[in-house]
Design a protein around this motif. Structure first.
Motif, PDB file in Angstrom:
ATOM      1  N   LYS A 224       0.832  -1.206   0.000  1.00  0.00           N
ATOM      2  CA  LYS A 224       0.000   0.000   0.000  1.00  0.00           C
ATOM      3  C   LYS A 224       0.871   1.262   0.000  1.00  0.00           C
ATOM      4  N   ALA A 225       1.920   1.256   0.830  1.00  0.00           N
ATOM      5  CA  ALA A 225       2.796   2.442   0.895  1.00  0.00           C
ATOM      6  C   ALA A 225       3.449   2.700  -0.455  1.00  0.00           C
ATOM      7  N   VAL A 226       3.879   1.640  -1.123  1.00  0.00           N
ATOM      8  CA  VAL A 226       4.543   1.797  -2.432  1.00  0.00           C
ATOM      9  C   VAL A 226       3.534   2.253  -3.475  1.00  0.00           C
ATOM     10  N   ASP A 227       2.387   1.601  -3.514  1.00  0.00           N
ATOM     11  CA  ASP A 227       1.380   1.968  -4.534  1.00  0.00           C
ATOM     12  C   ASP A 227       0.936   3.418  -4.352  1.00  0.00           C
ATOM     13  N   GLU A 228       0.704   3.819  -3.114  1.00  0.00           N
ATOM     14  CA  GLU A 228       0.267   5.210  -2.863  1.00  0.00           C
ATOM     15  C   GLU A 228       1.346   6.207  -3.298  1.00  0.00           C
ATOM     16  N   TYR A 229       2.588   5.882  -2.966  1.00  0.00           N
ATOM     17  CA  TYR A 229       3.675   6.819  -3.293  1.00  0.00           C
ATOM     18  C   TYR A 229       3.840   6.936  -4.801  1.00  0.00           C
ATOM     19  N   ARG A 230       3.842   5.799  -5.482  1.00  0.00           N
ATOM     20  CA  ARG A 230       4.028   5.817  -6.946  1.00  0.00           C
ATOM     21  C   ARG A 230       2.878   6.575  -7.613  1.00  0.00           C
ATOM     22  N   GLU A 231       1.674   6.364  -7.107  1.00  0.00           N
ATOM     23  CA  GLU A 231       0.503   7.053  -7.665  1.00  0.00           C
ATOM     24  C   GLU A 231       0.622   8.563  -7.426  1.00  0.00           C
ATOM     25  N   ALA A 232       0.953   8.932  -6.188  1.00  0.00           N
ATOM     26  CA  ALA A 232       1.022  10.370  -5.840  1.00  0.00           C
ATOM     27  C   ALA A 232       2.108  11.085  -6.631  1.00  0.00           C
ATOM     28  N   LYS A 233       3.203  10.396  -6.906  1.00  0.00           N
ATOM     29  CA  LYS A 233       4.327  11.037  -7.597  1.00  0.00           C
ATOM     30  C   LYS A 233       4.305  10.778  -9.105  1.00  0.00           C
ATOM     31  N   GLY A 234       3.299  10.067  -9.565  1.00  0.00           N
ATOM     32  CA  GLY A 234       3.208   9.785 -10.999  1.00  0.00           C
ATOM     33  C   GLY A 234       4.359   8.926 -11.514  1.00  0.00           C
ATOM     34  N   ILE A 235       4.810   7.991 -10.698  1.00  0.00           N
ATOM     35  CA  ILE A 235       5.929   7.126 -11.118  1.00  0.00           C
ATOM     36  C   ILE A 235       5.372   6.017 -12.007  1.00  0.00           C
ATOM     37  N   ARG A 236       5.860   5.978 -13.247  1.00  0.00           N
ATOM     38  CA  ARG A 236       5.328   5.007 -14.210  1.00  0.00           C
ATOM     39  C   ARG A 236       6.300   3.865 -14.497  1.00  0.00           C
ATOM     40  N   SER A 237       7.541   3.953 -14.001  1.00  0.00           N
ATOM     41  CA  SER A 237       8.512   2.875 -14.257  1.00  0.00           C
ATOM     42  C   SER A 237       7.917   1.551 -13.797  1.00  0.00           C
ATOM     43  N   ALA A 238       8.005   0.528 -14.631  1.00  0.00           N
ATOM     44  CA  ALA A 238       7.393  -0.756 -14.292  1.00  0.00           C
ATOM     45  C   ALA A 238       8.040  -1.365 -13.063  1.00  0.00           C
ATOM     46  N   LEU A 239       7.197  -1.995 -12.239  1.00  0.00           N
ATOM     47  CA  LEU A 239       7.709  -2.747 -11.103  1.00  0.00           C
ATOM     48  C   LEU A 239       8.167  -4.106 -11.614  1.00  0.00           C
ATOM     49  N   GLY A 240       9.437  -4.399 -11.461  1.00  0.00           N
ATOM     50  CA  GLY A 240       9.959  -5.686 -11.910  1.00  0.00           C
ATOM     51  C   GLY A 240       9.898  -6.683 -10.766  1.00  0.00           C
ATOM     52  N   LYS A 241       9.412  -7.885 -11.055  1.00  0.00           N
ATOM     53  CA  LYS A 241       9.284  -8.912 -10.021  1.00  0.00           C
ATOM     54  C   LYS A 241      10.601  -9.672  -9.899  1.00  0.00           C
ATOM     55  N   ILE A 242      11.170  -9.677  -8.700  1.00  0.00           N
ATOM     56  CA  ILE A 242      12.419 -10.425  -8.477  1.00  0.00           C
ATOM     57  C   ILE A 242      12.083 -11.856  -8.044  1.00  0.00           C
ATOM     58  N   ASP A 243      11.140 -11.946  -7.103  1.00  0.00           N
ATOM     59  CA  ASP A 243      10.560 -13.246  -6.754  1.00  0.00           C
ATOM     60  C   ASP A 243       9.175 -12.962  -6.191  1.00  0.00           C
ATOM     61  N   SER A 244       8.585 -13.899  -5.465  1.00  0.00           N
ATOM     62  CA  SER A 244       7.186 -13.692  -5.068  1.00  0.00           C
ATOM     63  C   SER A 244       7.010 -12.499  -4.128  1.00  0.00           C
ATOM     64  N   SER A 245       8.067 -12.056  -3.486  1.00  0.00           N
ATOM     65  CA  SER A 245       7.932 -10.939  -2.542  1.00  0.00           C
ATOM     66  C   SER A 245       8.605  -9.658  -3.019  1.00  0.00           C
ATOM     67  N   ALA A 246       9.811  -9.772  -3.507  1.00  0.00           N
ATOM     68  CA  ALA A 246      10.610  -8.567  -3.794  1.00  0.00           C
ATOM     69  C   ALA A 246      10.364  -8.039  -5.205  1.00  0.00           C
ATOM     70  N   TYR A 247      10.209  -6.727  -5.280  1.00  0.00           N
ATOM     71  CA  TYR A 247      10.014  -6.029  -6.551  1.00  0.00           C
ATOM     72  C   TYR A 247      10.980  -4.852  -6.610  1.00  0.00           C
ATOM     73  N   ALA A 248      11.238  -4.386  -7.829  1.00  0.00           N
ATOM     74  CA  ALA A 248      12.173  -3.264  -7.972  1.00  0.00           C
ATOM     75  C   ALA A 248      11.766  -2.407  -9.156  1.00  0.00           C
ATOM     76  N   TRP A 249      12.213  -1.166  -9.154  1.00  0.00           N
ATOM     77  CA  TRP A 249      12.086  -0.359 -10.355  1.00  0.00           C
ATOM     78  C   TRP A 249      13.317   0.524 -10.522  1.00  0.00           C
ATOM     79  N   VAL A 250      13.494   0.992 -11.752  1.00  0.00           N
ATOM     80  CA  VAL A 250      14.603   1.867 -12.065  1.00  0.00           C
ATOM     81  C   VAL A 250      14.028   3.280 -12.199  1.00  0.00           C
ATOM     82  N   LYS A 251      14.654   4.255 -11.527  1.00  0.00           N
ATOM     83  CA  LYS A 251      14.143   5.624 -11.613  1.00  0.00           C
ATOM     84  C   LYS A 251      14.409   6.151 -13.027  1.00  0.00           C
ATOM     85  N   LYS A 252      13.394   6.735 -13.593  1.00  0.00           N
ATOM     86  CA  LYS A 252      13.512   7.191 -14.996  1.00  0.00           C
ATOM     87  C   LYS A 252      14.486   8.331 -15.139  1.00  0.00           C
ATOM     88  N   LYS A 253      15.161   8.339 -16.311  1.00  0.00           N
ATOM     89  CA  LYS A 253      16.119   9.419 -16.596  1.00  0.00           C
ATOM     90  C   LYS A 253      15.358  10.662 -16.961  1.00  0.00           C
TER      91      LYS A 253
END
Ligand SMILES: C[S@@+](CC[C@H](N)C(=O)[O-])C[C@H]1O[C@@H](n2cnc3c(N)ncnc32)[C@H](O)[C@@H]1O
Length: 253
Positions: A224-253
């Motif tokens: 929830k904290a991640v989804d809210e933050y990404r939504e509020a800041k308009g972050i569109r970089s895809a969330l990459g799945k590392i495994d069933s729990s961990a996800y990552a994204w790259v900050k856009k240039k």
């Protein structure tokens, strides 16, 4: 599949290829007893450091929620292997255990786990007693982190910063002195712990830098904290799945 999702699919493929490579496995073996991370997360983290070094992405490596320091230790080892210069490592933790989750936002798994050791679920900043003893052996102390990084790995102490205390106090107070961040690793499990780190540290992540959220797939409050933050800041970089729990994204240039 869009371009960025393709990027993550390719990245995971490379992770699978690199798992088993002698240098990564050797480094993982050195931190294995000091981290709860799964093997895919460790391989991925090692490769993120290597990428930062090869692409000369500037900034510190930061982890919020270090437990015994194994994930930071792996970043240190990968820097020693691939970096021409040492990075500043920032370790944020209470070093005495996790605070209470908040039953209103953190979800049933967090509540069940903490209640199983008679801990409170009101979001108070007090360490839940017995949780890490039950699920991980023991809490991670500052001495555990120091021993791994400075003695066993031999990373130069002048490049290590320990931020001891609750994120809600240390992160806002210390963020201004951190400078730019190349890798921001969030591993604090709960909503409030994740939110305060995003609010104060995400703006310091450089374009091309990595953000990893260890518990996105496990704990509702973290997600929830991640989804809210990404939504509020308009972050569109895809969330990459590392495994069933961990996800990552790259900050856009
Ligand atoms: C799952 S463990 C981290 C695992 C670690 N990254 C590893 O490599 O095994 C979560 C850590 O976050 C810390 N933590 C969680 N919320 C915190 C908060 N609000 N303030 C300080 N420390 C916190 C706990 O003390 C614990 O050491």
């Amino acid at each position: 599949m869009d371009g960025i999702s393709k990027f993550w699919a390719w990245w995971r493929g490379r992770d699978r290829m690199m798992a088993g490579s002698a240098e990564i496995e050797e480094d993982i073996a050195r931190v294995r007893a000091f981290t709860m991370l799964t093997h895919p997360r460790l391989v991925n983290l090692h490769r993120q450091v290597e990428t930062c070094e090869k692409r000369k992405i500037p900034g510190a490596f930061v982890e919020c929620g270090t437990w015994k320091g194994g994930a930071v230790g792996l970043m240190a080892l990968a820097n020693l292997r691939h970096g021409k210069a040492r990075r500043i490592l920032h370790l944020f933790d209470s070093f005495e255990g996790i605070p209470e989750p908040d039953a209103a936002v953190d979800g049933s798994l967090a509540v069940e786990q903490v209640r199983s050791v008679q801990g409170g679920v009101d979001g108070r900043l007090v360490a839940v007693q017995g949780l890490y003893e039950k699920f991980a052996g023991s809490v991670g102390t500052l001495e555990d982190n120091r021993r791994l990084l400075e003695k066993e790995i031999g990373y130069p102490a002048e490049f290590i910063r320990y931020h001891r205390g609750w994120f809600q106090e240390t992160v806002p107070a210390d963020a201004g002195a951190i400078g730019s961040i190349a890798i921001l690793r969030l591993d604090g499990d709960w909503y409030a712990s994740t939110k305060v780190c995003l609010d104060h540290l995400y703006p310091r992540v450089v374009p091309g830098g990595f953000v990893i959220v260890d518990d996105y797939g496990t704990y509702e409050g973290c997600r929830k904290a991640v989804d809210e933050y990404r939504e509020a800041k308009g972050i569109r970089s895809a969330l990459g799945k590392i495994d069933s729990s961990a996800y990552a994204w790259v900050k856009k240039k």
